[in-house]
Design an enzyme around this catalytic site. Structure first.
Site, PDB file in Angstrom:
ATOM      1  N   SER A 168      19.172  -0.060   4.500  1.00 10.96           N
ATOM      2  CA  SER A 168      18.787   1.018   2.714  1.00 10.96           C
ATOM      3  C   SER A 168      19.135   2.540   3.078  1.00 10.96           C
ATOM      4  O   SER A 168      19.110   2.736   2.320  1.00 10.96           O
ATOM      5  CB  SER A 168      17.109   1.231   3.476  1.00 10.96           C
ATOM      6  OG  SER A 168      16.468   0.486   4.334  1.00 10.96           O
ATOM      7  N   HIS A 177      22.749  -4.454   0.056  1.00  9.70           N
ATOM      8  CA  HIS A 177      20.779  -4.390  -0.439  1.00  9.70           C
ATOM      9  C   HIS A 177      20.217  -4.465  -0.985  1.00  9.70           C
ATOM     10  O   HIS A 177      20.219  -4.745  -2.345  1.00  9.70           O
ATOM     11  CB  HIS A 177      20.998  -2.171  -0.487  1.00  9.70           C
ATOM     12  CG  HIS A 177      20.082  -2.249  -0.459  1.00  9.70           C
ATOM     13  ND1 HIS A 177      18.955  -1.080  -1.043  1.00  9.70           N
ATOM     14  CD2 HIS A 177      18.621  -1.964   0.885  1.00  9.70           C
ATOM     15  CE1 HIS A 177      18.177  -0.245  -0.295  1.00  9.70           C
ATOM     16  NE2 HIS A 177      17.410  -1.723   0.485  1.00  9.70           N
ATOM     17  N   GLU A 197      22.232  -4.217  -4.292  1.00 11.06           N
ATOM     18  CA  GLU A 197      22.776  -3.345  -4.598  1.00 11.06           C
ATOM     19  C   GLU A 197      24.273  -4.091  -3.663  1.00 11.06           C
ATOM     20  O   GLU A 197      24.193  -3.242  -2.260  1.00 11.06           O
ATOM     21  CB  GLU A 197      22.181  -1.823  -3.783  1.00 11.06           C
ATOM     22  CG  GLU A 197      21.102  -1.014  -4.883  1.00 11.06           C
ATOM     23  CD  GLU A 197      20.382  -0.103  -4.677  1.00 11.06           C
ATOM     24  OE1 GLU A 197      20.532   0.478  -5.073  1.00 11.06           O
ATOM     25  OE2 GLU A 197      20.409   0.256  -3.415  1.00 11.06           O
ATOM     26  N   ASN A 237      16.786   3.759  -3.061  1.00 11.07           N
ATOM     27  CA  ASN A 237      15.732   4.368  -2.762  1.00 11.07           C
ATOM     28  C   ASN A 237      16.148   6.014  -2.872  1.00 11.07           C
ATOM     29  O   ASN A 237      14.474   6.650  -2.524  1.00 11.07           O
ATOM     30  CB  ASN A 237      16.110   4.583  -0.816  1.00 11.07           C
ATOM     31  CG  ASN A 237      15.454   2.970  -0.529  1.00 11.07           C
ATOM     32  OD1 ASN A 237      14.911   2.525  -1.243  1.00 11.07           O
ATOM     33  ND2 ASN A 237      15.919   2.045   0.109  1.00 11.07           N
TER      34      ASN A 237
HETATM   35  N1  3HC Z   1       8.105 -16.571  -0.768  1.00 15.79           N
HETATM   36  C1  3HC Z   1       8.009 -15.158   0.154  1.00 15.79           C
HETATM   37  N2  3HC Z   1       7.585 -14.633   0.308  1.00 15.79           N
HETATM   38  C2  3HC Z   1       6.678 -14.264  -0.649  1.00 15.79           C
HETATM   39  C3  3HC Z   1       7.644 -14.581  -2.123  1.00 15.79           C
HETATM   40  C4  3HC Z   1       8.269 -15.697  -1.970  1.00 15.79           C
HETATM   41  N3  3HC Z   1       8.689 -16.174  -3.113  1.00 15.79           N
HETATM   42  N4  3HC Z   1       6.248 -14.555  -3.420  1.00 15.79           N
HETATM   43  C5  3HC Z   1       5.737 -13.347  -2.819  1.00 15.79           C
HETATM   44  N5  3HC Z   1       6.034 -13.340  -1.361  1.00 15.79           N
HETATM   45  C6  3HC Z   1       5.210 -12.804  -0.892  1.00 15.79           C
HETATM   46  C7  3HC Z   1       4.315 -10.855  -0.857  1.00 15.79           C
HETATM   47  O1  3HC Z   1       5.745 -10.595   0.314  1.00 15.79           O
HETATM   48  C8  3HC Z   1       3.276 -11.041  -0.053  1.00 15.79           C
HETATM   49  O2  3HC Z   1       3.471 -10.775   1.038  1.00 15.79           O
HETATM   50  P1  3HC Z   1       2.136 -11.010   1.859  1.00 15.79           P
HETATM   51  O3  3HC Z   1       1.952 -12.110   2.315  1.00 15.79           O
HETATM   52  O4  3HC Z   1       3.024 -10.188   3.861  1.00 15.79           O
HETATM   53  O5  3HC Z   1       1.235 -10.262   1.458  1.00 15.79           O
HETATM   54  C9  3HC Z   1       2.333 -12.177  -0.850  1.00 15.79           C
HETATM   55  O6  3HC Z   1       3.793 -13.092  -1.107  1.00 15.79           O
HETATM   56  C10 3HC Z   1       1.280 -12.214  -1.101  1.00 15.79           C
HETATM   57  O7  3HC Z   1       2.016 -12.140  -2.970  1.00 15.79           O
HETATM   58  P2  3HC Z   1       1.084 -12.162  -4.283  1.00 15.79           P
HETATM   59  O8  3HC Z   1       1.034 -13.684  -4.638  1.00 15.79           O
HETATM   60  O9  3HC Z   1      -0.108 -11.321  -3.104  1.00 15.79           O
HETATM   61  O10 3HC Z   1       1.548 -11.160  -5.119  1.00 15.79           O
HETATM   62  P3  3HC Z   1       3.057 -11.578  -6.025  1.00 15.79           P
HETATM   63  O11 3HC Z   1       3.495 -12.762  -5.714  1.00 15.79           O
HETATM   64  O12 3HC Z   1       2.338 -11.671  -7.415  1.00 15.79           O
HETATM   65  O13 3HC Z   1       3.452 -10.178  -6.068  1.00 15.79           O
HETATM   66  C11 3HC Z   1       4.570  -8.951  -4.997  1.00 15.79           C
HETATM   67  C12 3HC Z   1       3.958  -9.844  -4.709  1.00 15.79           C
HETATM   68  C13 3HC Z   1       6.351  -9.912  -5.724  1.00 15.79           C
HETATM   69  C14 3HC Z   1       5.502  -8.344  -3.696  1.00 15.79           C
HETATM   70  C15 3HC Z   1       5.585  -7.388  -5.567  1.00 15.79           C
HETATM   71  O14 3HC Z   1       3.767  -6.855  -5.779  1.00 15.79           O
HETATM   72  C16 3HC Z   1       6.496  -6.611  -6.428  1.00 15.79           C
HETATM   73  O15 3HC Z   1       6.603  -6.993  -6.998  1.00 15.79           O
HETATM   74  N6  3HC Z   1       5.913  -5.543  -5.725  1.00 15.79           N
HETATM   75  C17 3HC Z   1       6.503  -4.885  -5.242  1.00 15.79           C
HETATM   76  C18 3HC Z   1       7.851  -5.182  -4.090  1.00 15.79           C
HETATM   77  C19 3HC Z   1       8.928  -3.822  -4.196  1.00 15.79           C
HETATM   78  O16 3HC Z   1       9.030  -2.907  -4.562  1.00 15.79           O
HETATM   79  N7  3HC Z   1       9.495  -3.987  -3.417  1.00 15.79           N
HETATM   80  C20 3HC Z   1      10.750  -3.250  -3.011  1.00 15.79           C
HETATM   81  C21 3HC Z   1      10.789  -2.717  -1.793  1.00 15.79           C
HETATM   82  S1  3HC Z   1      12.110  -1.175  -1.478  1.00 15.79           S
HETATM   83  C22 3HC Z   1      12.769  -2.006  -0.823  1.00 15.79           C
HETATM   84  O17 3HC Z   1      12.914  -3.069  -0.585  1.00 15.79           O
HETATM   85  C23 3HC Z   1      14.026  -0.846  -0.409  1.00 15.79           C
HETATM   86  C24 3HC Z   1      14.278  -1.287   1.515  1.00 15.79           C
HETATM   87  O18 3HC Z   1      14.943  -0.548   1.590  1.00 15.79           O
HETATM   88  C25 3HC Z   1      12.995   0.188   1.851  1.00 15.79           C
END
Ligand code: 3HC
Length: 287
Positions: A117, A138, A150, A188
């Site tokens: 990250s 990334h 990225e 980030n």
């Molecule tokens: N495979 C595996 N896991 C999945 C998935 C898939 N195809 N689809 C969703 N998930 C996971 C989610 O992570 C969430 O995790 P949990 O079980 O621990 O709660 C879970 O499934 C439930 O998902 P939901 O059905 O409740 O919600 P949605 O599917 O509608 O959306 C989301 C979930 C995709 C996380 C959406 O809310 C989203 O896009 N959020 C923003 C995520 C974001 O901004 N990510 C970037 C983070 S920053 C980063 O990664 C940079 C790093 O350097 C830190």
């Protein structure tokens, strides 16, 4: 015969990256630290694949086919003969350098990428004999869903290495954007000040956390509000990223607000510990 890619690391990002590769038809050699991490990694990928099936992203048959593309190992020699090696171990310079050095001994002609990250790609490239074959890839969490990679290049990264990493990202349905090595890259650098600004507004009692999250979801069309997202990423991870960018830039926007520092010190790290800004029960947001 399908192309083979090696993935090193079986945490959240390693699981996600291995999953998207096998789901996209790559053979994956997945290297874990020891037998326990391999077992945990396999349980993690199984749960994540089932989640993808439940969400209609793949059929049961495709999941079975994908699982057939996955091999696991704890031996570096097994990564030989890969098109690419993607390292996704814990976010520590020392651990990553150690792993990259070991991987480099078995690299052959493969491209080698690190998923980080905020650690400097140039610094990590010191671990490699041929810095031209190295770059950052990334991925974002959750990797199976997020469409961006990225591609972080150093002054040494060759066009060939960048091109091969881009092809792999594209074959997995991701859009790859080239970024020059810089503390925190691009995403980030945008994300952390936004999350921290939300925490400062909450500290100043301008609105309640639920209100601030609603404003970001409905007013800015973000899928999650800043506190939901910070809890999702992990407050410790947010702070580590911010510290790393602050150390490199001394930019005040990356100084962690007291409220987040306090939660990290108290072990309230977000979803993974059951409490952060919100309280969670079985992965759902509670009262
Ligand atoms: N495979 C595996 N896991 C999945 C998935 C898939 N195809 N689809 C969703 N998930 C996971 C989610 O992570 C969430 O995790 P949990 O079980 O621990 O709660 C879970 O499934 C439930 O998902 P939901 O059905 O409740 O919600 P949605 O599917 O509608 O959306 C989301 C979930 C995709 C996380 C959406 O809310 C989203 O896009 N959020 C923003 C995520 C974001 O901004 N990510 C970037 C983070 S920053 C980063 O990664 C940079 C790093 O350097 C830190």
């Amino acid at each position: 015969m399908s192309t083979r890619i090696s993935v090193i690391g079986m945490g959240t990002m390693g699981v996600g990256i291995a999953q998207i590769l096998i789901a996209s038809g790559y053979e994956v050699m997945w290297l874990g630290h020891n037998k326990n991490s391999v077992e945990a990694g396999l349980a993690g990928i199984d749960a994540s694949l089932h989640k993808a099936v439940k969400k209609g992203m793949m059929t049961e048959q495709k999941m079975t086919d994908a699982k057939g593309m996955l091999s696991t190992t704890t031996e570096y020699k097994d990564i030989e003969g890969s098109e690419a090696i993607i390292e996704a171990v814990k976010e520590s310079v020392d651990v990553k350098i150690d792993v990259l050095r070991s991987a480099d001994r078995h690299r052959g002609h493969s491209v080698i990428a690190t998923n980080t990250s905020s650690i400097s790609i140039t610094r990590l490239s010191e671990a490699l004999e041929d810095k031209g074959a190295f770059l950052g890839m990334h991925f974002f969490n959750p990797a199976p869903v997020m469409k961006l990679v990225e591609l972080v290049v150093t002054e040494h990264t060759s066009e060939e290495a960048e091109g091969r990493a881009r092809s792999i990202a594209n074959a997995c349905g991701k859009t790859a954007v080239r970024v020059n090595d810089y503390p925190g890259f691009i995403a980030n650098n945008i994300l952390i000040p936004m999350l921290y600004e939300a925490a400062i507004l909450l500290e100043r009692n301008v609105a309640e956390k639920e209100g601030i999250d609603t404003i970001a979801r409905l007013g800015l069309n973000h899928p999650m509000g800043p506190f939901e997202l910070a809890d999702f990423i992990g407050l410790d991870v947010c702070k580590e990223m911010a510290d790393s960018i602050y150390d490199a830039t001394k930019d005040e926007r990356f100084k962690t607000p007291d409220s987040i520092k306090g939660m990290v010190a108290a072990g309230k790290l977000g979803r993974k510990t059951g409490e952060g800004f919100y309280i969670y029960k079985e992965g759902r947001q509670g009262a």
